[in-house]
Design a protein around this motif. Structure first.
Motif, PDB file in Angstrom:
ATOM      1  N   ILE A 671      -1.305   7.008   1.541  1.00  0.00           N
ATOM      2  CA  ILE A 671      -0.986   5.914   0.598  1.00  0.00           C
ATOM      3  C   ILE A 671      -2.145   4.949   0.388  1.00  0.00           C
ATOM      4  O   ILE A 671      -2.193   4.255  -0.630  1.00  0.00           O
ATOM      5  CB  ILE A 671       0.252   5.106   1.077  1.00  0.00           C
ATOM      6  N   GLY A 672      -3.087   4.893   1.326  1.00  0.00           N
ATOM      7  CA  GLY A 672      -4.137   3.869   1.282  1.00  0.00           C
ATOM      8  C   GLY A 672      -4.952   3.902   0.004  1.00  0.00           C
ATOM      9  O   GLY A 672      -5.058   2.894  -0.703  1.00  0.00           O
ATOM     10  N   ALA A 673      -5.534   5.054  -0.311  1.00  0.00           N
ATOM     11  CA  ALA A 673      -6.392   5.149  -1.496  1.00  0.00           C
ATOM     12  C   ALA A 673      -5.575   5.093  -2.799  1.00  0.00           C
ATOM     13  O   ALA A 673      -5.910   4.314  -3.699  1.00  0.00           O
ATOM     14  CB  ALA A 673      -7.243   6.413  -1.430  1.00  0.00           C
ATOM     15  N   PRO A 674      -4.481   5.872  -2.937  1.00  0.00           N
ATOM     16  CA  PRO A 674      -3.745   5.843  -4.208  1.00  0.00           C
ATOM     17  C   PRO A 674      -3.259   4.445  -4.587  1.00  0.00           C
ATOM     18  O   PRO A 674      -3.253   4.088  -5.769  1.00  0.00           O
ATOM     19  CB  PRO A 674      -2.545   6.775  -3.956  1.00  0.00           C
ATOM     20  N   SER A 675      -2.892   3.629  -3.586  1.00  0.00           N
ATOM     21  CA  SER A 675      -2.339   2.310  -3.923  1.00  0.00           C
ATOM     22  C   SER A 675      -3.396   1.376  -4.508  1.00  0.00           C
ATOM     23  O   SER A 675      -3.078   0.317  -5.024  1.00  0.00           O
ATOM     24  CB  SER A 675      -1.682   1.669  -2.691  1.00  0.00           C
ATOM     25  N   ASN A 676      -4.665   1.786  -4.439  1.00  0.00           N
ATOM     26  CA  ASN A 676      -5.739   1.000  -5.058  1.00  0.00           C
ATOM     27  C   ASN A 676      -6.087   1.501  -6.458  1.00  0.00           C
ATOM     28  O   ASN A 676      -6.983   0.952  -7.091  1.00  0.00           O
ATOM     29  CB  ASN A 676      -6.998   1.068  -4.185  1.00  0.00           C
ATOM     30  N   MET A 677      -5.423   2.576  -6.913  1.00  0.00           N
ATOM     31  CA  MET A 677      -5.869   3.223  -8.154  1.00  0.00           C
ATOM     32  C   MET A 677      -4.894   3.013  -9.314  1.00  0.00           C
ATOM     33  O   MET A 677      -3.750   3.463  -9.257  1.00  0.00           O
ATOM     34  CB  MET A 677      -6.065   4.729  -7.909  1.00  0.00           C
ATOM     35  N   PRO A 678      -5.367   2.377 -10.373  1.00  0.00           N
ATOM     36  CA  PRO A 678      -4.516   2.242 -11.572  1.00  0.00           C
ATOM     37  C   PRO A 678      -4.036   3.607 -12.074  1.00  0.00           C
ATOM     38  O   PRO A 678      -2.930   3.704 -12.634  1.00  0.00           O
ATOM     39  CB  PRO A 678      -5.459   1.581 -12.590  1.00  0.00           C
ATOM     40  N   ALA A 679      -4.832   4.651 -11.872  1.00  0.00           N
ATOM     41  CA  ALA A 679      -4.427   5.985 -12.339  1.00  0.00           C
ATOM     42  C   ALA A 679      -3.163   6.456 -11.612  1.00  0.00           C
ATOM     43  O   ALA A 679      -2.333   7.166 -12.188  1.00  0.00           O
ATOM     44  CB  ALA A 679      -5.556   6.990 -12.109  1.00  0.00           C
TER      45      ALA A 679
END
Ligand code: ZN
Length: 703
Positions: A671-679
């Motif tokens: 979840i760490g990286a995806p939660s930073n991505m508008p995409a």
């Protein structure tokens, strides 16, 4: 070795950055070579029964927990149902994507080892693997030998009378590849990355990190360790009453070493701590009771003009202890570690005590691994790359390499475009970052040139005899590199390892054959699956070249500052946000992830996923996006990423990882990286305020 002994890690893996926490304790660097690589066959070779292999995890829509919402609990949505239905097997301390592939790799190895052992008049690597296997599997013989194989060594320890005699013993045992006290080996010179120099690092602790000796919340493990020491000493022939007293003394001894040691966080977040060049003569002055000039001489290598005495305070303390610690305490310490390290290869009583402490108490494992898996562990430790030659012949389809090369090229192109577009970096620093980008070397599957194993002599006489022979052979092989040019064809992981790494001194990204399988990579899967899986892994390893430590190395792998002060500041303000993000994750009640310790990996995950996403978009440009299982391409990309971080740990193993490993637990990586991505938010139509959408001022973009 099964024990958590950071000092057995050779330097090349201590400085390189692996993808996953799995196998961090075990692998040794192997490589070099003479023989030409065999052609990998396109299909499983005759003799490997695919139906005997355990299934790999693959993304399947049916595994999704549709009672959960991707925007609030992405990990639960992708992995929760599978994890609930697939509890951790009794003989493991974690279970998920990496572990299932590791089991698959083991199952292949099992068949190969049996075939090697059955080969009549085997020579070369077949003989080595066959000898390890058949002696290891001969439980009756191993049990009959008991502690007999260690008797001579223990008698030598018993006879030590004073500090100089102990120092002499330390040199002598180190020369056999048995150094319980500190790490010693070759690694590229930080200032001249084409040449190897010697590095001496801290070591000597039986617990995973210095904090275990002082922290209140780890006193239960320290007490269990003391009991373990007493039990091992008792098994080795020390009377029970003495064993308890000696164990207390060993704890005091290691506590003193721990006080002089750096923490995992310090070492992982400041790679310069490994580089403390000094002449042997000057080092002698720092550690008068353990002269380095003598040490080099005793190891059978020419005394160099300089070497790195990394963590000098630790070595100074060892020298002091050679002068002021009772020889009896030294003897207890050396006896315990000698037996403890050999225990996995001795009779049942030793094996069981080793399991009881290292696996059950420290990692929450419920049952001991089957003997065949433990023996394969020994083959991998002792002759991993030799075994790897057999592995890739049957388990690495030739077209996988070509497909991976295309993926790597596309990831490279995407990373270049991202660097060029960075809004927080000056053109001057960008030019340096791009120069580094231009010199990446990818390694895929297995080495082009295999290491020569012809000097390793094994037999059908003794299991531990084979283990010790390999220790010595590997140590000498490592020492042979000191003062020589770096062999750029070497690999630091065997092909059958489910992991990947970045090596900053050679600016190389390395992907062993065993990770090039579902859920990471499938030559027959659609782009979304592969870019969200192995694509994110490729991006992760490339981004390590630009994480908080990798970015301290230049294009040629030399340790140099290529940053303008303003860009360095801009970088730090971004990485601080990521530290805060991971500090907020609670691994167990009251136990938070250490954002600082895990920073480099989290930078790599974030940059890697962004880069993989861009690469997928570039590859898919102009192509239709048919729904698969009701999901579009972007959704499947993130679902694939979530699947590779499908993982659960026992609470005890979680504590070890959080306290000492530079990787955050898999559930937070999902979840760490995806939660930073508008995409990500766009793909699943998440709204501002949803847990998987970090607020604008907290959202991190670095690379
Ligand atoms: Zn990594």
């Amino acid at each position: 070795m099964s024990a958590n002994r950071p000092q057995v890690l050779l330097l090349s893996l201590a400085v390189t950055l692996a993808l996953s926490a799995c196998n961090r304790e075990a692998p040794k660097a192997d490589a070099d070579a003479t023989a030409a690589a065999p052609a990998a066959s396109a299909v499983a070779a005759p003799g490997i029964d695919d139906s005997k292999l355990p299934p790999a995890i693959r993304f399947a829509a049916g595994d999704l927990d549709t009672s959960k919402n991707a925007c609030s609990d992405f990990g639960g949505y992708v992995n929760g149902k599978w994890l609930a239905a697939n509890p951790i097997p009794g003989d493991r301390s974690s279970w998920g994507a990496f572990d299932t592939l590791a089991e698959r790799s083991l199952a292949v190895q099992h068949q190969l080892a049996e075939q090697a052992a059955a080969t009549k008049d085997a020579t070369g690597i077949d003989k080595i693997v066959g000898d390890f296997w058949s002696t290891g599997m001969d439980e009756a013989k191993v049990n009959a030998q008991g502690i007999e194989p260690l008797k001579a060594d223990l008698a030598e320890i018993d006879a030590l009378a004073d500090g100089p005699a102990i120092a002499e013993y330390l040199r002598k045992s180190a020369a056999k590849g048995d150094n319980v006290l500190f790490g010693f080996g070759p690694e590229a010179d930080f200032k001249n990355s084409s040449m190897n120099i010697a590095y001496a690092t801290q070591g000597g602790l039986g617990l995973p990190d210095r904090g275990y000796y002082f922290d209140k919340d780890k006193q239960d493990k320290l007490a269990a360790y003391e009991k373990h020491i007493a039990k091992v000493l008792e098994l080795s022939g020390v009377p029970a009453a003495d064993a308890a007293t000696q164990a207390k003394a060993v704890i005091g001894f290691e506590t003193r070493l721990a006080k002089a040691s750096l923490s995992s966080e310090q070492i992982n977040r400041d790679v310069s701590l490994y580089y403390k060049p000094i002449s042997p003569a000057d080092a002698d002055k720092l550690t008068p009771n353990f002269p380095w000039t003598k040490f080099f001489e005793s190891q059978g290598i020419a005394t160099p003009a300089m070497f790195s005495l990394a963590m000098p305070a630790f070595h100074e303390e060892v020298s002091k202890m050679l002068g002021d610690t009772a020889p009896a305490t030294w003897k207890s310490y050396l006896r315990f570690h000698t037996v403890d390290e050999a225990s996995p290869y001795l009779s049942d009583a030793f094996v069981n005590e080793n399991y009881d402490f290292n696996s059950k108490t420290m990692r929450g494992q419920k049952e001991i691994k089957a003997r065949w898996k433990r023996v394969l562990g020994a083959v991998n430790n002792g002759a991993g790359e030799a075994f790897g030659q057999m592995y890739v012949k049957v388990a690495f389809p030739a077209d996988s390499k070509a497909k991976m090369e295309t993926l790597v090229q596309n990831l490279r192109a995407a990373l270049k475009a991202r660097i060029e577009k960075l809004d927080w970096m000056s053109d001057a620093t960008k030019q340096k970052a791009l120069a580094k980008w231009a010199s990446f070397t990818p390694k895929i599957g297995y080495p082009d040139k295999w290491r020569d194993w012809s000097g390793l002599s094994t037999s059908r006489d003794s299991y531990i005899g084979n283990v010790l022979a390999a220790n010595e052979f590997n140590y000498k092989w490592e020492l042979g590199k000191i003062g020589k040019p770096v062999d750029k064809t070497e690999w630091g992981m065997s092909p059958q390892t489910v992991n990947a790494y970045y090596n900053p001194s050679q600016n190389e990204v390395v992907f062993p054959a065993a990770i090039l399988q579902p859920p990471f990579f499938d030559p027959n899967a659609d782009d979304a699956m592969n870019y969200g899986g192995i694509g994110a892994v490729i991006g992760h390893e490339m981004t390590h070249g630009y994480d908080d430590q990798g970015s301290r190395f230049g294009p040629d792998g030399n340790f140099e500052n290529w940053w303008t002060p303003a860009d360095a500041k801009g970088f730090a303000s971004r990485t601080d946000k990521l530290v805060n993000q991971f500090n907020g994750y609670e691994a167990l009640p009251g136990l938070k992830v250490n954002g600082k310790l895990t920073l480099g990996e989290n930078i790599a995950d974030l940059g890697g996923l962004n880069t993989a996403y861009d690469a997928m978009k570039m590859a898919a440009a102009g192509k239709p996006d048919p729904q698969t299982d009701g999901f579009n391409r972007d959704q499947r990309f993130f679902l694939s990423f979530g699947t590779i971080w499908r993982d659960q740990l026992t609470p005890d193993y979680m504590k070890v990882i959080v306290n000492s490993n530079e990787h955050a637990p898999g559930n937070f990586r999902a979840i760490g990286a995806p939660s930073n991505m508008p995409a990500f938010a766009a793909a699943f139509q998440c709204k501002a305020g949803d847990p998987m959408v970090r607020a604008a001022d907290k959202q991190v973009v670095i690379w």
